[in-house]
Design an enzyme around this catalytic site. Structure first.
Site, mmCIF file in Angstrom:
data_model
loop_
_atom_site.group_PDB
_atom_site.id
_atom_site.type_symbol
_atom_site.label_atom_id
_atom_site.label_comp_id
_atom_site.label_asym_id
_atom_site.label_seq_id
_atom_site.Cartn_x
_atom_site.Cartn_y
_atom_site.Cartn_z
ATOM 1 N N TRP A 59 0.824 -1.228 0.000
ATOM 2 C CA TRP A 59 0.000 0.000 0.000
ATOM 3 C C TRP A 59 0.850 1.267 0.000
ATOM 4 O O TRP A 59 0.316 2.362 -0.071
ATOM 5 C CB TRP A 59 -0.943 0.012 1.203
ATOM 6 C CG TRP A 59 -0.246 -0.317 2.480
ATOM 7 C CD1 TRP A 59 0.400 0.557 3.312
ATOM 8 C CD2 TRP A 59 -0.107 -1.611 3.058
ATOM 9 N NE1 TRP A 59 0.944 -0.126 4.371
ATOM 10 C CE2 TRP A 59 0.644 -1.455 4.243
ATOM 11 C CE3 TRP A 59 -0.533 -2.903 2.689
ATOM 12 C CZ2 TRP A 59 0.970 -2.537 5.065
ATOM 13 C CZ3 TRP A 59 -0.203 -3.964 3.504
ATOM 14 C CH2 TRP A 59 0.535 -3.776 4.669
ATOM 15 N N ARG A 60 2.173 1.128 0.060
ATOM 16 C CA ARG A 60 3.030 2.312 0.066
ATOM 17 C C ARG A 60 3.053 2.924 -1.327
ATOM 18 O O ARG A 60 3.276 2.191 -2.306
ATOM 19 C CB ARG A 60 4.464 1.939 0.473
ATOM 20 C CG ARG A 60 4.619 1.596 1.940
ATOM 21 C CD ARG A 60 4.942 2.809 2.780
ATOM 22 N NE ARG A 60 4.513 2.679 4.164
ATOM 23 C CZ ARG A 60 5.218 2.106 5.133
ATOM 24 N NH1 ARG A 60 6.401 1.597 4.874
ATOM 25 N NH2 ARG A 60 4.739 2.068 6.360
ATOM 26 N N TYR A 65 -8.869 7.214 14.505
ATOM 27 C CA TYR A 65 -7.659 6.786 13.806
ATOM 28 C C TYR A 65 -7.904 6.593 12.304
ATOM 29 O O TYR A 65 -7.157 7.121 11.471
ATOM 30 C CB TYR A 65 -7.077 5.489 14.397
ATOM 31 C CG TYR A 65 -5.946 5.000 13.513
ATOM 32 C CD1 TYR A 65 -4.696 5.598 13.582
ATOM 33 C CD2 TYR A 65 -6.165 4.017 12.540
ATOM 34 C CE1 TYR A 65 -3.672 5.218 12.719
ATOM 35 C CE2 TYR A 65 -5.149 3.640 11.672
ATOM 36 C CZ TYR A 65 -3.902 4.241 11.774
ATOM 37 O OH TYR A 65 -2.906 3.883 10.909
ATOM 38 N N CYS A 101 14.708 12.587 22.382
ATOM 39 C CA CYS A 101 13.817 11.702 23.142
ATOM 40 C C CYS A 101 14.031 11.868 24.651
ATOM 41 O O CYS A 101 15.067 11.494 25.194
ATOM 42 C CB CYS A 101 14.056 10.253 22.732
ATOM 43 S SG CYS A 101 12.970 9.101 23.581
ATOM 44 N N ASP A 109 -2.351 5.754 16.477
ATOM 45 C CA ASP A 109 -2.590 4.346 16.807
ATOM 46 C C ASP A 109 -1.676 3.977 17.977
ATOM 47 O O ASP A 109 -1.027 4.833 18.568
ATOM 48 C CB ASP A 109 -2.390 3.448 15.580
ATOM 49 C CG ASP A 109 -0.919 3.276 15.214
ATOM 50 O OD1 ASP A 109 -0.066 4.011 15.769
ATOM 51 O OD2 ASP A 109 -0.613 2.398 14.395
ATOM 52 N N GLU A 141 -5.643 0.605 5.783
ATOM 53 C CA GLU A 141 -5.666 1.162 7.137
ATOM 54 C C GLU A 141 -6.633 0.413 8.050
ATOM 55 O O GLU A 141 -6.370 0.258 9.237
ATOM 56 C CB GLU A 141 -5.988 2.664 7.095
ATOM 57 C CG GLU A 141 -4.833 3.518 6.570
ATOM 58 C CD GLU A 141 -3.539 3.324 7.363
ATOM 59 O OE1 GLU A 141 -3.590 3.090 8.584
ATOM 60 O OE2 GLU A 141 -2.464 3.389 6.746
ATOM 61 N N LEU A 177 -8.889 -13.052 10.011
ATOM 62 C CA LEU A 177 -8.210 -11.776 10.302
ATOM 63 C C LEU A 177 -8.677 -11.183 11.642
ATOM 64 O O LEU A 177 -7.986 -10.360 12.238
ATOM 65 C CB LEU A 177 -8.485 -10.797 9.151
ATOM 66 C CG LEU A 177 -7.549 -9.620 8.917
ATOM 67 C CD1 LEU A 177 -6.087 -10.041 8.850
ATOM 68 C CD2 LEU A 177 -7.920 -8.898 7.616
ATOM 69 N N GLY A 178 -9.838 -11.633 12.116
ATOM 70 C CA GLY A 178 -10.312 -11.169 13.430
ATOM 71 C C GLY A 178 -10.980 -9.806 13.397
ATOM 72 O O GLY A 178 -10.978 -9.134 12.369
ATOM 73 N N CYS A 233 18.006 5.281 16.412
ATOM 74 C CA CYS A 233 16.767 6.054 16.246
ATOM 75 C C CYS A 233 17.082 7.466 15.745
ATOM 76 O O CYS A 233 17.922 8.160 16.316
ATOM 77 C CB CYS A 233 16.017 6.141 17.570
ATOM 78 S SG CYS A 233 14.527 7.162 17.444
ATOM 79 N N THR A 237 -3.619 -5.392 13.829
ATOM 80 C CA THR A 237 -3.113 -6.549 13.088
ATOM 81 C C THR A 237 -1.728 -6.250 12.511
ATOM 82 O O THR A 237 -1.500 -5.171 11.984
ATOM 83 C CB THR A 237 -4.098 -6.921 11.956
ATOM 84 O OG1 THR A 237 -5.421 -6.940 12.491
ATOM 85 C CG2 THR A 237 -3.792 -8.286 11.375
HETATM 86 N N1 ADE Z 1 -0.103 0.510 10.528
HETATM 87 C C1 ADE Z 1 -1.127 1.356 10.314
HETATM 88 N N2 ADE Z 1 -1.003 2.001 9.140
HETATM 89 C C2 ADE Z 1 0.145 1.546 8.577
HETATM 90 C C3 ADE Z 1 0.808 1.795 7.347
HETATM 91 N N3 ADE Z 1 0.272 2.644 6.468
HETATM 92 N N4 ADE Z 1 1.967 1.138 7.104
HETATM 93 C C4 ADE Z 1 2.448 0.249 8.001
HETATM 94 N N5 ADE Z 1 1.872 -0.035 9.162
HETATM 95 C C5 ADE Z 1 0.718 0.591 9.451
#
Ligand code: ADE
Length: 358
Positions: free
Chosen positions: A28-29, A124, A212, A142, A41, A84-85, A206, A47
């Site tokens: 999805w990137r 969210y 931080c 989240d 999302e 998947l729940g 990091c 999950t």
């Molecule tokens: N968790 C929620 N959204 C995400 C995303 N776009 N990529 C990776 N982990 C996620």
């Protein structure tokens, strides 16, 4: 509201630089279709990424467009979600798709406020879709983001509720990069997944380690604050395997219940001091109006849900009197072992089917 972050630019530059160099290559990137971003999302809530990937790819193959999803029967959507729940996510997706067709000309609304009107769009989901799909500078918080912010700002209160949760939300809103809100949303989550991990944060590498507060105070393993775990209760649950010739009786759970819309071998939770056979006879009478005789055990399956554990005791049963009626179930069917494949079942019932196949 007064500002709580005085070096916002440094946070943004450092995290976005890191993200552009280190982000995982996920299906999805770089996606630009809002429908696909929405599906990802929703699946990614509660999950793991590795679990989501095959479901995401299969789901989009089965329902390539929002119209395909809206037109599909709920059973097909639940089947694609099987395993998947948190099945309310699938029911809400389906309801939202139908509402988008009816009320929004088939296009996802493009703002956080409008998205919030749709089923399943909580804080969210609305913020992640608004930022990633439509470039709106809103903060998607989240559990990853809660952990990251609790550490960056050394918040010692519970960040999942009350004052602590409000503080995280306010800081997250200040941090959002107005130029790249979608990348910002994914970058914070990615930092939580790859670096600021729950048990073993990799502070040495990091990109935000000099900013931080938890690290500066040596608190990175103490934060976020975790309230003491409540022991989750255990329940005995029964299920009837009723066979007539080559068909099995299955029932659909009420849509508004846990696992709503999924199919199962009918039965239910034992009352205190009730024997397993008594429980099964009572449940099958209440749900389907049948008198049954309870025979040999099929199998017993242990399963943990988020807030409780169960042992599901399945028994071979025989109808003594009556024909099935949908009294406390959404529907019922007689189905052969092969036909069971086209219905969506909870994991526990899939294990019963596995036993029946042996
Ligand atoms: N968790 C929620 N959204 C995400 C995303 N776009 N990529 C990776 N982990 C996620």
């Amino acid at each position: 509201m007064t500002n709580q972050v005085d070096n916002v630019t440094e946070f943004r530059t450092k995290l976005l630089d890191w993200y552009h160099k280190n982000k995982r290559d996920l299906p999805w990137r770089g996606e630009i279709l809002p429908y696909r971003i929405w599906i990802s999302e929703v699946m990614l809530q509660q999950t793991q990424v590795a679990t989501v990937i095959p479901y995401y790819l299969r789901f989009l193959e089965r329902f390539p467009t929002l119209e395909d999803l809206a037109e599909a029967p709920l059973d097909d959507v639940l089947k694609a979600w099987e395993g998947l729940g948190y099945y309310a996510r699938a029911r809400n997706l389906h309801n939202a798709a139908r509402k988008i067709i009816d009320k929004f000309d088939g296009e996802l609304p493009e703002t956080y406020v409008d998205l919030r009107e749709l089923p399943g769009f909580g804080l969210y989901t609305a913020a992640s879709v608004a930022s990633i799909a439509f470039g709106e500078p809103v903060a998607a918080v989240d559990n990853n983001v809660k952990r990251v912010i609790a550490r960056l700002f050394a918040i010692e209160q519970d960040v999942k509720q009350g004052q602590g949760a409000v503080q995280v939300q306010n800081i997250a809103a200040e941090l959002v990069d107005p130029e790249e809100p979608g990348h910002w949303t994914e970058a914070l989550i990615e930092l939580g997944a790859l670096i600021c991990a729950p048990k073993k944060p990799r502070c040495g590498i990091c990109p935000l380690n000099t900013l931080c507060q938890a690290r500066l105070q040596g608190l990175q393993l103490e934060l976020p604050f975790r309230p003491p775990k409540k022991r989750s209760p255990h329940y005995d649950v029964t299920a009837a395997v009723i066979r007539q010739e080559d068909k099995f009786l299955i029932a659909q759970r009420p849509l508004d219940s846990m696992l709503g819309g999924l199919w199962e071998f009918p039965g239910g939770k034992c009352q205190p001091d009730e024997s397993l056979p008594d429980c099964l006879r009572r449940e099958i009478q209440e749900e389907l109006g049948l008198d049954i005789e309870v025979g040999e055990p099929v199998t017993a399956i242990k399963h943990s849900y988020t807030h409780f554990k169960i042992t599901l005791h399945a028994f071979y049963c025989r109808i003594e009197e009556g024909t099935p009626q949908a009294l406390e179930v959404a529907d019922w069917r007689w189905a052969t072992l092969d036909e069971l494949d086209s219905y969506a079942f909870p994991r526990t019932d899939l294990k019963i089917i596995e036993t029946l196949r042996q």
